[in-house]
Design a protein around this motif. Structure first.
Motif, PDB file in Angstrom:
ATOM      1  N   SER A 160      -2.540   0.555   1.233  1.00 38.60           N
ATOM      2  CA  SER A 160      -1.102   0.350   1.008  1.00 38.60           C
ATOM      3  C   SER A 160      -0.302   1.413   1.738  1.00 38.60           C
ATOM      4  CB  SER A 160      -0.787   0.425  -0.476  1.00 38.60           C
ATOM      5  OG  SER A 160      -1.594  -0.473  -1.179  1.00 38.60           O
ATOM      6  N   GLN A 206       2.370  -5.233  -2.694  1.00 40.11           N
ATOM      7  CA  GLN A 206       1.243  -5.305  -3.608  1.00 40.11           C
ATOM      8  C   GLN A 206       1.667  -5.832  -4.972  1.00 40.11           C
ATOM      9  OE1 GLN A 206      -0.993  -1.674  -3.894  1.00 40.11           O
ATOM     10  NE2 GLN A 206      -2.671  -2.692  -4.907  1.00 40.11           N
ATOM     11  N   ASP A 266       0.270  -7.162   1.177  1.00 42.58           N
ATOM     12  CA  ASP A 266      -0.548  -6.172   0.484  1.00 42.58           C
ATOM     13  C   ASP A 266      -1.011  -6.740  -0.845  1.00 42.58           C
ATOM     14  OD1 ASP A 266      -1.781  -3.944  -0.382  1.00 42.58           O
ATOM     15  OD2 ASP A 266       0.020  -2.710  -0.574  1.00 42.58           O
ATOM     16  N   GLU A 267      -2.255  -7.115  -0.916  1.00 43.52           N
ATOM     17  CA  GLU A 267      -2.845  -7.682  -2.130  1.00 43.52           C
ATOM     18  C   GLU A 267      -1.898  -8.622  -2.852  1.00 43.52           C
ATOM     19  OE1 GLU A 267      -5.225  -5.210  -4.476  1.00 43.52           O
ATOM     20  OE2 GLU A 267      -5.415  -3.648  -2.970  1.00 43.52           O
TER      21      GLU A 267
HETATM   22 MG   LIG Z   1      -2.755  -0.624  -2.512  1.00 44.85          MG
END
Ligand SMILES: [Mg+2]
Ligand SMILES: Nc1ncnc2c1ncn2[C@@H]1O[C@H](COP(=O)(O)OP(=O)(O)OP(=O)(O)O)[C@@H](O)[C@H]1O
Ligand SMILES: Nc1ncnc2c1ncn2[C@@H]1O[C@H](COP(=O)(O)OP(=O)(O)OP(=O)(O)O)[C@@H](O)[C@H]1O
Ligand SMILES: [Mg+2]
Ligand code: NI
Lengths: 332, 326, 534, 306, 342
Positions: A49, A103, A184-185
């Motif tokens: 991240s 994320q 991000d995820e």
């Molecule tokens: Mg992360």
């Protein structure tokens, strides 16, 4: 592979300054090509991240960028260094050229504004000439694209389920036809059904719109299936980069190998899982030499003292674009 | 019991308890309005007046406290607040009626303005954390730690006088008669400046501080970063994304403080001789004017309860998450 | 509007308007002249709307009456009956004529409504005949004559329509005075001169009564000229007030026959001993009290040994005490004490039983002048070895303490009146006595019992001739001086602050025609005499 | 110590220390007896009287010094009393549910509705004596409601936290949950509430003294000084030295407490902790501010590229 | 650990839930306040399950399907709307007090979120000491008991962790502290609510291996809640699938994951990422038609899955399917398996 859109060169990202600084991303170079999905995997805390936020300069304090450059290749062939952009340029660059899905996409929507407002204000900021109507039409179009009915425009985020919010964010990211999308995820908190729905749509869109995706996750099984190329991060550095298939079939770095043997498979025979012994390194007190060496099953004499450099391995007659940072595979 | 009934019962209970306390506590003060009046006059009224005053105020009947209480509720339910002792035989309603607008205008407006300015400054201070705006906090805390009355008196000493246009006392010029004319409104505004500024200075820092802390918290929320990532103009991010959300907890505080308009700034009114309710309350306490005290307490009670209600409403308006689904 | 807040030099205000100020806070529209609580009374404008039968000048002990609505009044020799002759060219402000009927009605009203009878005068019967009104009483009214003569008159044709005159706010007051109510705001009341007044029209065409919130605001208004006439305590008046315009800003605070002083609870040991009280009287520094406590003017100094304020009370003084001034005499006080069995242990005074002499002086905490007085007295007492503490109590608690006799020493006052009778009655009247612990007392807070004084007071009030009265008065003075139940420090005041910038003709030391207080009956007399300053 | 590392808190601590020191030794170091009269009436500051004198010739510096103790005592005592009450009522009514909790929260609402200052004035006039202790108790007993409300709201949000549930599931007793699981997490609120209450108590005491309540006995506090100054219209007389110092002392005390509050905030809440640095220097020597959305760049990749 | 006394049956059933139901009231707002409509979230409806000694039962299902609620009901942290919880065959309902603590000793729960379930102001030592003390398991030597506990969850050497605050620990370490705390009570039943959801693959593996080890050595009965079906296959003996508050399928883990019977389970299995299917991440028609999870306030009539079901029949829309046995240790609640069907 087609030409590069985003080139990260020797990026260094720190948390804090002075003596307390934690070097979370160290000397990372990475190239994202047009139309590809580049997967970024690695242990929790390996700096994925941080890299993503760092290269868009969205890292909140105490994050600082200690060095490096991020070259963006615009459509007209001009290049610009994101790190040298002024606030104005940066604002213009963001979203229109590079959009990012965070994320915690669950928390990425402002709880007090309607979806419509949040989708249109990005368009308005980048295209002040547009009419309110046209902006709304575009928002509607984007929602349809991610499979949400247009009447949801007047909803507030809390009225949407987690999966819908995630999709709204993705739709919003694509609203200005950016050339790079960083994710991000985006699916950690979701169950597999919804996860598959969303990723399926992204793939379909990428084929239609031709943008590039930087996809970050720690879920290797997902990544192998979903991306074109995969970069593995460990302790703030890229330790291996390879086409997805090659990485899955024959990983070169022992860490990548460990990761691949850590997740259970749903199909096929029940295989033995080995895992990676030991614990992730402390960023404040990184091991000397290769950061992975205290946990590495194949550790040998240079590992503890000398830092392996990421490069094309000499010993493998691998397809182009394979690099690794490991003394097992000396580079050119 | 349904939620609404529960709320109503809760409000009614609070009102009943507050009114009851407000009835009994003043009556525990030793002495009575007559003695208090005589004492205050310090020989300006002859002591022979005592008897006639008891008769006049109706205190010669020797009603028990409980029967007075019952009578009080009877009156209250008829909407009758009774007769003031200090201004005997003026109706309490009339006394309150002529003071309330002043208080509402002065304290109400300044509370609102203070909230707005304080919130704006707090927004900036929180947004520009680490810039010179940080200095706002200690300076305003310093100012707000000063008791109102001291600040007011210093202001009077410094800014009023023969050479100043700012008047030291009163709500309007003695020469004008309240009416909706320019002369009166201008005079009222002029008289409001100093008290208003005093209140502003004292009350702003609270808003600044809480808004700043909320802003610092909210500025690190994901959706603010997303707003930056969207390339929105800074002002828009600050106002529509950060401040809009940071405001929410402040709203209930603001509503509560609206409830304190009447009782909270009594000293400013005293210092500036402002013809408002706080001053009357202070006087009423001094003269043991039970009916007037109760009347004003009632107003305060009701306004605090109302403010609580308004807070609920405002929250619902500002925060869609609390609105009715569907 | 004259929002400048500056001096009253603003042209349109000068020479027709008189600005009166009182520090009484916002008012409600309540013009009932009978009620002390009304705006009309607390600001004083009742005095220029309603008129008394007789103007009584408290500042002078003799030659103190002046016919007003009554041209003539005759007391019977036993002071049990009075006959007023009513002026006949007087018109109410609504045009109707003022008659003896109105006067009789007014007295009847007071007699029948105990709530309106603030002075507690015991009227027996009231009758009107022609232009004469006769009042009858059960007892001699000699000591109450001021209260009867001063009675203002209200119109019967208006007041008889009121269901309950005691709870009437009298929105549109109709009186016989030269002014009528023009506008009312909680802050300022304006009265304007009317046509058809029975005397020459006053030079002041309009009077504005402004109610300031407190002394501070009132003082500021006086200092910057916004208020031209007031009655307020100004500490250090030279610095704060008169120095702002020494040529025009004046104060005049003549003493009247009422006092403030240090009261002892004569039922507590050792303060039941007159010696001790007399010693304290010798130690108290009245000059300090006057200059520091009373700001050099507010409650004028009383230094005659009899406690009677001078010069107003001089005619009543027993020739023996004519020049007996008390001065600080610490040595004398010590001698007096040691001569009477007291002793000193170092600097500490011990009473004959060997106990140190102490006293707690109680005072309402917010009354800064009394507190200051007591701080001074405390110091003075220390000089003769008495350890005093000043206990600043809550005002209500203090009232209660005095009411029930639960205190040792306190500053307090007496009533005032046309003779020193009111002073002595308040201090020494056994008829008012209530034992310690019993409340509802109306004077005699010191719980002082002295048959001789009680008798003398009764004699004075009920006497049929001046000689008896003089004798009784001399007895009272003798008892007082010997017993010293109260250490009198100051006289009650009827003064005021005024500015001669726009208006002249105010009462002062040279021309003591009336008290200078804007809320007394005599305010009308003052206003009538004001002339524009050229 | 981390607390002192925060410059704001360090200043607050120092100031507070000075005040406490003054409270302890004030009466001894004051040059005169604060009540003793002298012949310098309303004298401006001089070598003999650093802060001048009153209308009775009393030394104002001495009054200020002797008055500190009462102010600090009342402030702290009232603060402690109100905080404890707020804690008891707020936390219990927040954690428990049912009739008792409802009653407690109604009680705090009632106290919130009753205007504090008039109530305090009334109560102090009911009481036979109004010494420091009484005043502190009255202020403490009447001003806990706001704190209770805040704590209750906070407790409500903590009540359903997983770690509270987890403690319950581990088998903890209720009082232990209140005391050891919930309260430590309320420290920041309790502390700032305590400081707020102390400020409120101090200003209340001073206000009371100013309007003539609690000037009992011979004890001095800053409000008493202001009461006398106001009663004698010090400002109008031009005797600023009589009026100004006490007010400034109050403001300073308030500021000291508020600054302490900063320290406590940063001490208790991990969020605000540590990253006190808000400005960074780049390699080029420029100073940039750390802010959300625009990460500062300290150095650039290759030094040779322009 | 000694053999649990008084076990209900020879099959080692420790904890049993029968017809467990939990409805959360929905707060009324606005106009609803005046109406009589009672709205509630039907978070869990008629769930029955059995936990046996030395066996792991996995509970999978989409998010919001009521998995955590089931765990909390079993831990007696919520009062239940209906149904029964039997510990060793005895029906138990405890709200608090001594009996609740006695229950806690035998049934312990690991909360879903290790970041939220450790009190940020207390050290590892405090958390573990409390767990040991409350249930009198501290013995004579507290330090030794602590070290034992930490070693058991592989937080070694114990001294390195015992005085740390939660924020000084990584996610996996926290998770292990939470597990250690539950073990401190020396329970017979462990309700583990997504104990690995936040961990990356390598740490996840460590935790799962630990749990398996505990099960095998200490004969714990474990309820393992997860949405990662692959790990259920790997780790659990038996798997139950929940959908919208109901159990729709259950049976032997291998069977359920390899031969899913219920259409929802099939969807779940298909959706799980599969690295061996590398080039095949393409949007299929089926993926598009999966729709949204149902509202639990107004759940669909009949089978709750019917609006998304590819095999939907008329009957599904109106009638709630009961459990149909498909094979040994395998059942599904779906009309497709109604052998009595025409
Ligand atoms: Mg992360
Ligand atoms: N504010 C901070 N101060 C100091 N260190 C930090 C801070 N934020 C993150 N870190 C550290 O930086 C490292 C990289 O964090 P990052 O969030 O980039 O990890 P990640 O690879 O995204 O992990 P995950 O898979 O858990 O999201 C971590 O070791 C983390 O502890
Ligand atoms: N206290 C509560 N009040 C009201 N509704 C609740 C409450 N707790 C849970 N719910 C609702 O009950 C349903 C089931 O929640 P639960 O937490 O059991 O789901 P889950 O299966 O554990 O999901 P996840 O996989 O996301 O953890 C959800 O719809 C949730 O919104
Ligand atoms: Mg869950
Ligand atoms: Ni995952």
């Amino acid at each position: 592979m087609s030409d590069a859109v985003l080139e990260v060169r020797n990026l260094d990202v720190n948390y804090g300054i002075g003596d307390e600084a934690v070097n979370a991303v160290h000397d990372v170079s990475l190239t994202l090509h047009r139309g590809e999905v580049l997967g970024l995997a690695g242990e929790s805390g390996s700096g994925k991240s941080t890299l993503a936020y760092g290269l868009t300069r969205l890292l909140p304090p105490p994050g600082v960028i200690a060095g490096g450059e991020v070259i963006y290749h615009a459509e007209n062939g001009e290049t610009a260094d994101v790190m040298r952009m002024t606030d104005r340029e940066l604002r213009a660059f963001r979203w229109a050229e590079t959009a990012i899905v965070f994320q915690g996409a669950m928390n990425s929507l402002n709880p007090v504004h309607k979806i419509a407002t949040q989708m249109t204000d990005a368009i308005k900021a980048h295209d002040p000439g547009s009419t309110a109507r046209s902006r709304l039409d575009r928002a509607r179009e984007m929602l349809a694209l991610v499979g949400i009915s247009a009447d949801r425009l007047d909803s507030y985020p809390h009225q949407l389920s987690g999966g819908m919010r995630q999709r709204v964010m993705i739709g919003m990211a694509l609203a200005l036809d950016p050339r790079v999308v960083i994710m991000d995820e985006p699916t950690t908190a979701l169950d597999v059904v919804i996860q598959r729905q969303i990723l399926g749509q992204i793939i379909a869109l990428r084929e239609r719109l031709g943008f590039s995706v930087l996809f970050i996750t720690h879920d290797l099984s997902l990544l192998v299936e979903f991306s074109d190329r995969i970069a593995i991060m460990y302790g703030g550095r890229i330790v291996e980069e390879a086409p997805a298939v090659d990485l899955y079939r024959s990983s070169l770095h022992p860490y990548s190998d460990g990761l691949l043997h850590s997740f259970p498979a749903l199909h096929g025979p029940r295989r033995e899982l080995t895992g990676i012994p030991g614990s992730p390194p402390d960023l404040r007190a990184m091991p000397t030499g290769c950061a992975f060496h205290p946990r590495c099953p194949k550790v040998f004499e240079p590992c503890a003292t000398d830092l392996p450099v990421l490069g094309v391995p000499r010993d493998v007659t691998a397809p182009a674009g394979r690099t690794v940072a490991c003394w097992l595979h000396p580079t050119h | 019991m349904s939620y609404l009934l529960k709320r109503i019962a809760f409000y009614l209970f609070t009102a009943w308890a507050a009114i009851t306390i407000n009835f009994f506590i003043p009556r525990l003060i030793p002495g009575d309005p007559v003695q208090s009046l005589i004492t205050r006059m310090r020989g300006q009224i002859t002591s022979d007046a005592v008897q006639s005053l008891y008769v006049l105020f109706g205190l010669n009947k020797g009603d028990s406290l409980v029967s007075q209480y019952v009578k009080y509720w009877g009156q209250l339910l008829r909407g009758d607040l009774g007769v003031s002792f200090t201004f005997f035989p003026s109706q309490v309603g009339e006394v309150i009626g002529q003071s309330l607008p002043w208080t509402l205008a002065l304290v109400g407006l300044t509370t609102v303005i203070g909230f707005l300015i304080g919130t704006a400054l707090g927004t900036l201070a929180g947004w520009r954390r680490g810039s010179w705006m940080d200095a706002v906090i200690p300076v305003t805390t310093f100012l707000s730690s000063i008791p109102y009355f001291w600040l007011g008196l210093i202001a009077i000493a410094l800014f009023t006088g023969p050479d100043s246009v700012l008047p030291a006392a009163g709500g309007f010029d003695p020469g004008v008669v309240p009416s909706w004319t320019g002369g009166f409104i201008g005079s009222a505004l002029l008289h409001g400046i100093l008290p208003a500024v005093t209140i502003l200075i004292s009350c702003m820092s609270g808003w600044i501080l809480s808004m700043r802390n909320m802003m610092v918290t909210v500025a690190s929320e994901d959706y603010v970063t997303v707003a930056h990532a969207k390339g929105l103009p800074e002002r828009r991010v600050m106002v529509r994304y950060a401040a809009r959300n940071a405001l929410l907890p402040n709203v209930s505080g603001f509503a509560l403080s609206l409830g304190f308009i009447v009782g909270g700034t009594l000293l400013v009114e005293i210092v500036f001789s402002y013809p408002g309710l706080g001053y009357q309350l202070f006087q009423a306490v001094g003269t043991k004017d039970y009916p007037l005290m109760q009347g004003i307490f009632l107003i305060i009670t009701l306004s605090v309860l109302l403010a609580n209600f308004v807070a609920d409403l405002a929250y619902m308006l500002l925060d869609p998450r609390t609105r009715r689904e569907g | 509007a004259c929002g400048s807040g500056g001096q009253a030099t603003t042209p349109h205000a000068s020479n027709t308007v008189l600005n009166v100020g009182m520090p009484n806070g916002p008012q409600t529209q309540n013009n009932n002249p009978f009620l002390n609580t009304s705006a009309a009374r607390s600001l004083g404008y009742a005095r220029v709307i309603y008129e008394p039968l007789v103007m009584f000048n408290e500042v002078k002990a003799t030659d103190n009456t002046k016919p007003w609505l009554a041209t003539k009044w005759d007391w019977s020799s036993d002071y049990k009956k009075i006959t007023f002759t009513i002026r006949d060219n007087v018109k109410w402000s609504d045009g109707q004529a003022l008659t003896a009927d109105d006067v009789a009605y007014t007295f009847q009203l007071v007699r029948d409504n105990p709530g309106l009878n603030i002075d507690g005068v015991k009227y027996k019967d009231v009758s009107a005949a022609g232009n004469q009104v006769t009042l009858g009483f059960d007892s001699s009214q000699y000591v109450f004559q001021k209260k009867i003569l001063e009675q203002f008159v209200v119109p019967k044709h208006i007041w008889s329509t009121y269901a309950n005159p005691a709870t009437e706010t009298v929105r549109d007051p109709v009186g016989s005075g030269p002014y009528t109510l023009k506008t009312f705001t909680p802050q300022t009341v304006t009265v304007a001169a009317r046509a058809g007044y029975w005397q020459d029209a006053p030079a002041v065409k309009e009077i504005r009564y402004t109610s300031y919130a407190d002394n501070q605001a009132q003082t500021t208004a006086l200092a910057n000229g916004q208020a031209e006439w007031s009655f307020v305590f100004i500490p250090n008046y030279q610095a704060v007030y008169t120095s702002k315009d020494p040529a025009h800003y004046k104060i005049w605070f003549p003493p009247v026959l009422g006092i403030h002083g240090l009261w002892f609870n004569t039922k507590t040991k050792p303060w039941d001993d007159p010696t001790l009280r007399k010693a304290v009287n010798m130690a108290v520094n009245r000059d300090d009290i006057f200059t520091q406590g009373e700001a050099g003017y507010f409650y004028p100094k009383v230094d005659n040994i009899t406690g009677i304020p001078t010069p107003v009370g001089t005619p009543f003084l027993d020739s023996a005490y004519q020049d007996k001034k008390v001065t600080v005499d610490v040595d004398g006080a010590r001698q007096l004490l040691t001569g009477k069995g007291y002793s000193y242990d170092g600097t500490t005074l011990k009473d004959p039983s060997g106990k140190p002499v102490t006293i707690t002086l109680t005072v309402p905490s917010g009354w800064s002048d009394y507190v200051t007085d007591l701080e001074i007295i405390k110091d003075n007492m220390a000089k003769i070895g008495i350890a005093a503490t000043v206990d600043k109590a809550n005002q209500d608690a203090w009232t209660k303490a005095l009411d029930t006799g639960d205190y040792q020493g306190a500053m307090h006052w007496t009533n005032n009146g046309p003779t020193p009778y009111d002073i002595y009655q308040g201090i020494m009247d056994g008829a008012l006595f209530k034992p310690v612990g019993t409340g509802g007392i109306n004077g005699n807070y010191g719980r002082y019992e002295n048959a001789e004084a009680t008798q003398a007071l009764a004699d004075f009030a009920g006497a049929a001739d001046d000689a008896t009265r003089t004798r009784a008065m001399n007895t009272l003075q003798k008892v007082f001086v010997e017993q010293m139940p109260v250490v009198v420090t100051s006289a009650a005041n009827v003064g005021g602050e005024y500015s001669t910038k726009n208006w002249i003709g105010w009462p002062d030391d040279q021309n003591q025609y009336a008290p200078a207080q804007p809320t007394l009956e005599n305010a009308l007399d003052v206003v009538m005499r004001l002339k524009p300053a050229s | 110590m981390r607390f002192v590392a925060n410059p704001k808190a360090a200043i607050g601590l120092t100031l507070m220390g000075i005040f406490v020191l003054m409270a302890v030794i004030g009466p001894w170091i004051s040059p005169y007896d604060p009540s003793t009269r002298s012949n310098d009436l309303v004298a401006p500051p001089s070598a003999a009287h650093w802060l001048g004198t009153t209308h009775l010739g009393q030394d104002i510096l001495s009054q200020l010094l002797s008055g500190t103790r009462s102010v600090i005592e009342v402030g702290l005592l009232a603060g402690v009393v109100a905080s404890i009450l707020a804690l008891l009522v707020g936390v219990t009514s927040g954690y428990l549910s049912g009739g008792g909790a409802e009653t407690l929260s109604a009680l705090s609402n009632v106290f919130l509705v009753i205007p504090a200052l008039p109530l305090i004035i009334i109560i102090t006039s009911i009481l036979p004596e109004t010494g420091d202790f009484t005043i502190a108790m009255v202020i403490g007993l009447t001003s806990w409601a706001w704190g209770a409300r805040v704590l209750r709201a906070q407790t409500l949000s903590l009540r359903n936290r997983d770690y509270v549930e987890a403690a319950r599931a581990t088998g903890e007793k209720t009082w232990r949950i209140l005391l050891f699981e919930i309260m430590p997490n309320l420290t920041a609120v309790i502390a700032s509430n305590f400081i707020g209450t102390v400020i409120f108590a101090v200003t209340s005491e001073i206000t009371l003294a100013f309007i003539g309540v609690n000037t009992s006995g011979d004890s001095w506090n800053w409000g008493t000084i202001l009461f006398w100054a106001q009663g004698q219209q010090a400002l109008a007389q031009g005797a600023w030295w009589w009026f100004v110092p006490a007010g400034l002392a109050i403001a300073l005390l308030g500021t000291a407490l508020a600054l302490l509050n900063f320290g406590i905030d940063e001490f208790v809440s991990p969020r605000l902790r540590g990253n006190g640095r808000t400005k960074v220097k780049t390699v080029d020597g420029d100073t940039v501010r750390m802010r959300v959305g625009f990460t500062p760049v300290l150095g650039f990749g290759r030094r040779d590229t322009p | 650990m000694s053999d649990p006394s008084g076990s209900a049956s020879s099959t080692g059933v420790v904890l049993e839930a029968d017809g467990l139901t939990k409805h959360f009231p929905v707060r009324k707002r606005g106009r609803e306040l005046l109406s009589n409509v009672v709205r509630k979230v039907r978070a869990v409806d008629d769930v029955s399950l059995t936990l046996r000694r030395g066996r792991v039962t996995a509970l999978v299902g989409e998010s919001g399907s009521g998995k955590s609620t089931v765990a909390r009901l079993l831990a007696q942290l919520y009062p239940r709307t209906a149904g029964d919880v039997r510990l060793h065959g005895e029906s138990t309902t405890v709200r608090g007090g001594r009996r609740f603590r006695a229950y806690c000793r035998q049934v312990q729960m690991i909360f879903q979120d290790p970041f939220a379930s450790l009190n940020p102001v207390h050290t590892v030592r405090y958390h573990l000491t409390r767990a040991l003390r409350i249930h009198g398991n501290a013995g004579d030597d507290l330090e030794k008991a602590l070290a034992d506990l930490l070693t058991r969850v592989q937080l070694t050497p114990p001294e390195r962790y015992v005085d740390k605050f939660p924020h000084e620990l990584s996610g996996g370490q926290r998770q292990r502290v939470a597990i250690a705390r539950a073990l401190g009570a020396d329970p017979e039943v462990l309700l583990a609510d997504e104990p690995v959801s936040m961990l990356d693959v390598s740490i996840r593996l460590g935790v799962l291996n630990l749990l398996r080890d505990l099960k095998e050595r200490l004969h714990l009965a474990i309820l393992y809640i997860t949405h990662d079906i692959a790990s259920a296959r790997y780790f659990a003996d038996e798997t139950l699938v929940m959908y919208a508050g109901r159990v729709v399928e259950g049976g032997d883990s291998e069977t359920v994951t390899q031969r899913p019977a219920h259409p929802y389970t099939q969807l779940l299995i298909e959706s799980a990422p599969d690295p061996d299917q590398i080039a095949g991440y393409r949007l299929s028609e089926k993926d598009r038609g999966t729709g949204e999870p149902p509202s639990l306030i107004n759940p669909p009539a009949g089978c709750r899955f019917h609006p998304r079901c590819p095999h939907v029949m008329d009957r599904c829309r109106t009638e709630l399917p009961p459990r149909f046995d498909i094979g040994a240790d395998h059942f599904a609640a779906c009309w497709l398996y109604d052998r009595a069907a025409p």
